[in-house]
Design a protein around this motif. Structure first.
Motif, mmCIF file in Angstrom:
data_model
loop_
_atom_site.group_PDB
_atom_site.id
_atom_site.type_symbol
_atom_site.label_atom_id
_atom_site.label_comp_id
_atom_site.label_asym_id
_atom_site.label_seq_id
_atom_site.Cartn_x
_atom_site.Cartn_y
_atom_site.Cartn_z
ATOM 1 N N UNK A 21 -2.560 3.434 -14.670
ATOM 2 C CA UNK A 21 -2.320 1.964 -14.241
ATOM 3 C C UNK A 21 -1.862 2.482 -12.384
ATOM 4 N N UNK A 22 -1.975 2.981 -12.242
ATOM 5 C CA UNK A 22 -1.057 3.489 -10.557
ATOM 6 C C UNK A 22 -0.708 4.549 -9.512
ATOM 7 N N UNK A 23 -2.199 5.386 -10.054
ATOM 8 C CA UNK A 23 -3.022 6.548 -9.325
ATOM 9 C C UNK A 23 -4.015 6.015 -8.594
ATOM 10 N N UNK A 24 -4.432 6.635 -7.388
ATOM 11 C CA UNK A 24 -5.614 6.544 -7.062
ATOM 12 C C UNK A 24 -7.361 7.080 -7.189
ATOM 13 N N UNK A 25 -7.584 7.204 -7.817
ATOM 14 C CA UNK A 25 -8.979 8.060 -7.063
ATOM 15 C C UNK A 25 -9.114 8.177 -6.264
ATOM 16 N N UNK A 26 -9.223 10.144 -5.626
ATOM 17 C CA UNK A 26 -9.865 10.121 -4.342
ATOM 18 C C UNK A 26 -10.920 11.245 -4.559
ATOM 19 N N UNK B 166 -1.241 11.900 3.812
ATOM 20 C CA UNK B 166 -0.530 10.400 4.680
ATOM 21 C C UNK B 166 -1.397 8.793 4.538
ATOM 22 N N UNK B 167 -2.971 8.833 3.604
ATOM 23 C CA UNK B 167 -3.078 7.400 3.533
ATOM 24 C C UNK B 167 -2.520 6.874 2.181
ATOM 25 N N UNK B 168 -1.799 7.449 1.894
ATOM 26 C CA UNK B 168 -1.261 6.828 0.275
ATOM 27 C C UNK B 168 0.174 6.279 0.435
ATOM 28 N N UNK B 169 0.334 6.573 2.301
ATOM 29 C CA UNK B 169 1.916 5.209 1.403
ATOM 30 C C UNK B 169 1.614 5.394 3.369
ATOM 31 N N UNK B 170 1.742 6.024 4.584
ATOM 32 C CA UNK B 170 1.945 5.843 6.072
ATOM 33 C C UNK B 170 0.149 4.442 6.108
ATOM 34 N N UNK B 171 -0.610 5.240 5.543
ATOM 35 C CA UNK B 171 -1.961 4.457 5.857
ATOM 36 C C UNK B 171 -2.051 3.330 5.416
ATOM 37 N N UNK B 172 -1.399 3.140 3.633
ATOM 38 C CA UNK B 172 -1.225 1.556 3.290
ATOM 39 C C UNK B 172 -0.044 0.670 2.698
ATOM 40 N N UNK B 173 1.241 1.280 3.727
ATOM 41 C CA UNK B 173 2.274 0.339 4.473
ATOM 42 C C UNK B 173 1.739 -0.434 5.673
ATOM 43 N N UNK C 225 1.452 -3.619 -2.169
ATOM 44 C CA UNK C 225 0.467 -3.342 -3.999
ATOM 45 C C UNK C 225 -0.095 -2.821 -4.262
ATOM 46 N N UNK C 226 -0.626 -3.235 -5.196
ATOM 47 C CA UNK C 226 -2.259 -1.522 -5.453
ATOM 48 C C UNK C 226 -3.197 -1.996 -5.036
ATOM 49 N N UNK C 227 -3.455 -3.356 -4.594
ATOM 50 C CA UNK C 227 -4.124 -4.281 -3.870
ATOM 51 C C UNK C 227 -4.566 -3.843 -2.683
ATOM 52 N N UNK C 228 -2.981 -3.364 -1.702
ATOM 53 C CA UNK C 228 -3.316 -3.188 -0.616
ATOM 54 C C UNK C 228 -3.754 -1.537 -0.166
ATOM 55 N N UNK C 229 -3.285 -1.050 -1.153
ATOM 56 C CA UNK C 229 -3.723 0.798 -1.774
ATOM 57 C C UNK C 229 -5.321 0.988 -1.619
ATOM 58 N N UNK C 230 -5.983 -0.240 -2.748
ATOM 59 C CA UNK C 230 -7.438 -0.010 -2.998
ATOM 60 C C UNK C 230 -8.049 -0.307 -1.208
ATOM 61 N N UNK C 231 -7.824 -1.422 -0.900
ATOM 62 C CA UNK C 231 -8.308 -2.591 0.349
ATOM 63 C C UNK C 231 -8.537 -0.895 1.368
ATOM 64 N N UNK C 232 -7.114 -0.236 1.777
ATOM 65 C CA UNK C 232 -7.064 0.537 2.480
ATOM 66 C C UNK C 232 -7.967 1.724 2.239
ATOM 67 N N UNK C 233 -7.982 2.177 1.374
ATOM 68 C CA UNK C 233 -9.011 3.497 1.035
ATOM 69 C C UNK C 233 -10.329 2.893 1.015
#
Length: 334
Positions: free
Chosen positions: A132-137, A148-155, A284-292
């Motif tokens: 539930x906490x991984x992102x399909x890429x 780098x998108x997975x932390x540098x990008x998201x945060x 949040x996971x929403x941040x991650x999905x929004x950035x990707x």
């Protein structure tokens, strides 16, 4: 499998990382086993290795910007097929039921757990993570440009949201590492004018190449008042500098998990006229999905410095010495 662990936290010159052999982990209920392709190197990894961030368990494998493929699944992990390329990021799990999770602020969950801090991370050939906490890429893009998108990008994305930059506003960026060089491009794509302040000459040159309107030393002043600013450098003495550069009603967002002590603030110079100082805590996971999703529509130039897997300690040493322009990445598997 081969992995790097934080054995003795301390300055990089003391050798806090150790390369070891560990059993390949087995996925528990709801978890997937990921064969790691690439893990980007984050300043949080450096804070953990050097002891600025207190280890939560002995011998932790750091790393939380992981790109890899699902190779096995635990009981109930039926959302992802074997072979699916995924990203594993900093936020590993939350309780899902506390008042913070319920209101959409799962990054503040008191029971939150983190990859490479509470559980072994991506400086290894394999890791396990809750599905539930991984992102399909996408499978057709270079792994070292995705990691780098997975932390540098998201945060950085969350820090930009927290800064409340108005449409077409003037953004100041203090420090220009992995996160800042991505966030600058997001802000530019949104129509902002960006002014960069950083001590690295090569980083200033990169900032101008990416479209920043100006690039000055870290303690310098931008050429115009700022509507918002983000502090990426873990230097508390830059907080009053950045606050003083804000226009009336401006907001300073502090992006790091660790910050040196902030000097005393002068109310009239730093906070009056409704200037705001805000912290950023995880994502949040929403941040991650929004950035990707944003990156798919507005591709960003991800500047990387590659390291072989057996050079993880060198990568962190180079990061500590400001010898990395962009994001360092460890190439681990195929």
């Amino acid at each position: 499998m081969t992995a790097w662990v934080v054995r003795r936290p301390g300055p990089m010159k003391t050798g806090p990382l150790e390369k070891v052999r560990l059993p390949v982990p087995e996925p528990a209920t709801g978890e997937v086993l990921v064969r790691v392709e690439v893990c980007a190197v984050c300043r949080t990894d450096l804070h953990l290795a050097e002891g600025d961030l207190e280890p939560r368990r002995p011998g932790t494998v750091p790393g939380h910007e992981v790109v890899g493929r699902v190779v096995a699944r635990g009981p109930g992990a039926d959302l992802l097929e074997d072979g699916t390329r995924v990203g594993v990021a900093w936020l590993r799990s939350t309780c899902g039921t506390c008042r913070y999770c319920v209101r959409g602020a799962e990054n503040l969950c008191p029971s939150s757990r983190y990859t490479g801090w509470d559980a072994d991370g991506g400086y290894a050939e394999y890791l396990v993570a809750p599905q539930d906490f991984v992102y399909p890429l996408p499978g057709d893009q270079p792994a070292d440009k995705l990691a780098p998108l997975l932390c540098a990008g998201i945060i950085g994305y969350r820090a930009l949201v927290r800064a409340e930059l108005p449409q077409g506003g003037r953004l100041g960026v203090y420090g220009f590492g992995a996160s800042a060089h991505l966030t600058t491009q997001v802000a530019l794509a949104q129509g902002a004018t960006v002014h960069v302040m950083t001590r690295s000459g090569s980083a200033r040159r990169l900032a101008l190449e990416l479209g920043a309107a100006s690039a000055n030393p870290a303690d310098g002043a931008p050429p115009e008042p700022l509507d918002a600013a983000i502090l990426f450098a873990p230097a508390g003495d830059l907080v009053p500098v950045a606050l003083a550069a804000l226009d009336r009603g401006g907001t300073l967002s502090v992006a790091g998990i660790h910050l040196t002590d902030i000097p005393p603030l002068v109310y009239q110079d730093h906070l009056f006229q409704e200037r705001t100082l805000r912290s950023v805590t995880a994502n949040t996971r929403a941040d991650g999905h929004a950035l990707l999703a944003f990156a798919r529509l507005h591709p960003v130039r991800v500047t990387t410095v590659p390291y072989e897997f057996d050079q993880a300690d060198r990568a962190l040493s180079d990061l500590a010495a400001d010898r990395v322009t962009g994001a360092a990445v460890l190439r681990i598997g195929d």
